[in-house]
Design a protein around this motif. Structure first.
Motif, PDB file in Angstrom:
ATOM      1  N   LEU A  78      13.898  17.285  68.817  1.00  0.00           N
ATOM      2  CA  LEU A  78      13.319  17.032  67.491  1.00  0.00           C
ATOM      3  C   LEU A  78      13.813  15.709  66.929  1.00  0.00           C
ATOM      4  CD1 LEU A  78      11.651  18.062  65.072  1.00  0.00           C
ATOM      5  CD2 LEU A  78      13.724  19.190  64.246  1.00  0.00           C
ATOM      6  N   VAL A  79      15.120  15.473  67.015  1.00  0.00           N
ATOM      7  CA  VAL A  79      15.674  14.209  66.531  1.00  0.00           C
ATOM      8  C   VAL A  79      15.072  13.025  67.281  1.00  0.00           C
ATOM      9  CG1 VAL A  79      17.788  12.826  66.384  1.00  0.00           C
ATOM     10  CG2 VAL A  79      17.827  15.239  65.717  1.00  0.00           C
ATOM     11  N   ILE A  80      14.980  13.149  68.595  1.00  0.00           N
ATOM     12  CA  ILE A  80      14.457  12.061  69.421  1.00  0.00           C
ATOM     13  C   ILE A  80      13.003  11.763  69.073  1.00  0.00           C
ATOM     14  CG2 ILE A  80      13.819  11.455  71.789  1.00  0.00           C
ATOM     15  CD1 ILE A  80      16.369  12.992  72.661  1.00  0.00           C
ATOM     16  N   VAL A  81      12.180  12.810  68.932  1.00  0.00           N
ATOM     17  CA  VAL A  81      10.759  12.610  68.650  1.00  0.00           C
ATOM     18  C   VAL A  81      10.548  12.025  67.259  1.00  0.00           C
ATOM     19  CG1 VAL A  81       8.576  13.815  68.272  1.00  0.00           C
ATOM     20  CG2 VAL A  81       9.972  14.379  70.258  1.00  0.00           C
ATOM     21  N   VAL A  82      11.178  12.617  66.253  1.00  0.00           N
ATOM     22  CA  VAL A  82      10.965  12.174  64.871  1.00  0.00           C
ATOM     23  C   VAL A  82      11.481  10.757  64.662  1.00  0.00           C
ATOM     24  CG1 VAL A  82      11.589  12.606  62.468  1.00  0.00           C
ATOM     25  CG2 VAL A  82      10.970  14.518  63.964  1.00  0.00           C
ATOM     26  N   VAL A  83      12.712  10.499  65.099  1.00  0.00           N
ATOM     27  CA  VAL A  83      13.315   9.190  64.880  1.00  0.00           C
ATOM     28  C   VAL A  83      12.545   8.096  65.612  1.00  0.00           C
ATOM     29  CG1 VAL A  83      15.370   7.805  65.353  1.00  0.00           C
ATOM     30  CG2 VAL A  83      15.615  10.078  64.360  1.00  0.00           C
ATOM     31  N   ASN A  84      12.183   8.331  66.858  1.00  0.00           N
ATOM     32  CA  ASN A  84      11.463   7.307  67.615  1.00  0.00           C
ATOM     33  C   ASN A  84      10.034   7.136  67.132  1.00  0.00           C
ATOM     34  OD1 ASN A  84      13.087   6.186  70.103  1.00  0.00           O
ATOM     35  ND2 ASN A  84      13.651   8.345  69.925  1.00  0.00           N
ATOM     36  N   ALA A  85       9.424   8.184  66.586  1.00  0.00           N
ATOM     37  CA  ALA A  85       8.099   8.029  65.979  1.00  0.00           C
ATOM     38  C   ALA A  85       8.178   7.110  64.764  1.00  0.00           C
ATOM     39  CB  ALA A  85       7.543   9.395  65.588  1.00  0.00           C
ATOM     40  N   ILE A  86       9.229   7.272  63.967  1.00  0.00           N
ATOM     41  CA  ILE A  86       9.408   6.385  62.808  1.00  0.00           C
ATOM     42  C   ILE A  86       9.664   4.955  63.259  1.00  0.00           C
ATOM     43  CG2 ILE A  86      10.876   5.914  60.808  1.00  0.00           C
ATOM     44  CD1 ILE A  86      11.388   8.923  60.608  1.00  0.00           C
ATOM     45  N   VAL A  87      10.502   4.782  64.294  1.00  0.00           N
ATOM     46  CA  VAL A  87      10.789   3.446  64.808  1.00  0.00           C
ATOM     47  C   VAL A  87       9.532   2.800  65.381  1.00  0.00           C
ATOM     48  CG1 VAL A  87      12.044   2.174  66.596  1.00  0.00           C
ATOM     49  CG2 VAL A  87      13.222   3.910  65.246  1.00  0.00           C
ATOM     50  N   ALA A  88       8.722   3.568  66.113  1.00  0.00           N
ATOM     51  CA  ALA A  88       7.486   3.024  66.676  1.00  0.00           C
ATOM     52  C   ALA A  88       6.517   2.604  65.583  1.00  0.00           C
ATOM     53  CB  ALA A  88       6.841   4.069  67.595  1.00  0.00           C
ATOM     54  N   ALA A  89       6.398   3.420  64.529  1.00  0.00           N
ATOM     55  CA  ALA A  89       5.519   3.060  63.418  1.00  0.00           C
ATOM     56  C   ALA A  89       6.016   1.810  62.711  1.00  0.00           C
ATOM     57  CB  ALA A  89       5.423   4.233  62.443  1.00  0.00           C
TER      58      ALA A  89
END
Length: 375
Positions: free
Chosen positions: A234-245
């Protein structure tokens, strides 16, 4: 009155005698067999999984072990030089992840590969060793990737706060690494204290804690690991989604940063170089996180499904475990493809190895590892 009492007493005593005689004639029943009882030694049954699956599985797992050990060893050698020249937190975490992967391939995956040819798990102690190593290095890998993702999020979205707390002081990340080490040791050693049993998993190629254990302590161990896996995912998906955006928006509103080889990039000072490197590391972390998710999500789901008792499928269990092992060999490939210093450094080491293996008949690299990485 006495006669009545005697007859009553006689009837009273005769009944237990008859009952006792009936019970004594019952045939003894065997206790139910425990599904987690295995007769060691165990290994992969070639006939059970089929000839085609056996050849495919045994060949790929050998490639995973060999490529994982060689690839991650190259990344460690190059990464140490990169870290010496640029001692930052992400470079330190990349080295830690490479060490985790090389240990996993050599101590965890190598016995798994041997199990296709030999009954490698000769007793419960060997099974416990394999399960402890796999679990400890798996949990460490999960938490390191999650820490890398949080590090990139903090560095890109809150750069001033990140520089104020870390900057180039890599020692401030050491408490987090010590916590990861201690946590992985505690979690991986729980089965050895009798809370749950390590058992060979289908198709008897590796050992892990019993996913189907219904005891109170067993369920605690299972859910600790399941929660840890899904929380890291969950941390990996959420954090990297924010970074990608954020990176996508940054690319739209700002001009492209000049490359290091251009005149503008060379004369732009340390700020341009630092910004470019931060974005490169963020892209690398994003790709590593995506690969991590695809390698680990099915495995975590299968553990939870077996514990709950729904969607039981041994083939999916096996597929999830196999994808989990692929993660250790995917990471060094990603580093080599996406990071120019890693790519050039690994190629230089390979050329040097060929030079000495051919008794110096092959050409020797012109630059040292330090010069190659810095070029």
């Amino acid at each position: 009155m006495a006669a009545v009492t005697n007859r009553q007493r006689g009837c009273f005593f005769s009944t237990p005698v008859q009952i006792s005689r009936d019970f004594s004639t019952d045939e003894p029943t065997d206790p139910p067999k425990n599904e987690t009882d295995f007769k060691f030694p165990v290994g992969v049954d070639r006939e059970e999984i089929g000839e085609t699956v056996w050849w495919l599985a045994s060949t790929t797992i050998i490639l995973v072990a060999v490529v994982g050990m060689v690839g991650n060893s190259l990344i460690i050698a190059v990464g140490k030089e990169v870290f010496r020249q640029r001692p930052t937190v992400p470079n330190l975490l990349l080295i830690c992840l490479a060490w985790t992967d090389v240990l996993n391939c050599s101590l965890g995956v190598a016995p798994l590969a041997l199990s296709y040819y030999f009954k490698i798990y000769i007793n419960q102690h060997m099974c416990n060793f394999n399960a402890t190593v796999l679990l400890a290095l798996s949990v460490a890998s999960q938490m390191i990737v999650a820490l890398m993702s949080v590090d990139r999020y903090w560095a890109l979205l809150h750069p001033f706060s990140y520089n104020r707390h870390f900057g180039h002081e890599r020692s401030k990340i050491y408490p987090a690494l010590v916590f990861i080490f201690l946590y992985t040791m505690v979690v991986s050693l729980l089965p050895l204290f009798g809370l749950i049993r390590n058992v060979p998993q289908h198709p008897m190629s590796y050992c892990m804690f019993d996913w189907r254990d219904k005891s109170a302590t067993g369920q605690v161990v299972v859910y600790i690991n399941v929660v840890n896996m899904f929380l890291c995912l969950l941390v990996i998906v959420v954090v990297n989604a924010i970074v990608a955006a954020y990176m996508l928006r940054l690319r739209r509103v700002r001009p492209r940063l000049p490359s290091r080889d251009s005149e503008v990039g060379a004369s732009g000072g340390a700020d341009v170089q630092d910004c470019r490197l931060e974005i490169q590391l963020a892209k690398l972390t994003l790709v590593v996180a995506v690969a991590f998710f695809f390698c680990w999500f099915l495995f975590a789901t299968r553990i939870l499904a077996n514990q709950i008792g729904v969607w039981e499928n041994k083939d999916l269990d096996y597929l999830g475990a196999r994808l989990m092992t692929f993660n250790s060999v995917v990471n060094p490939v990603i580093y080599i493809i996406m990071r120019k210093p890693c790519r050039k450094g690994c190629w230089m080491i390979i050329r040097a190895g060929v030079h000495y293996a051919s008794f110096k008949m092959a050409a020797r690299p012109n630059l040292s590892l330090a010069e190659t990485v810095a070029a």
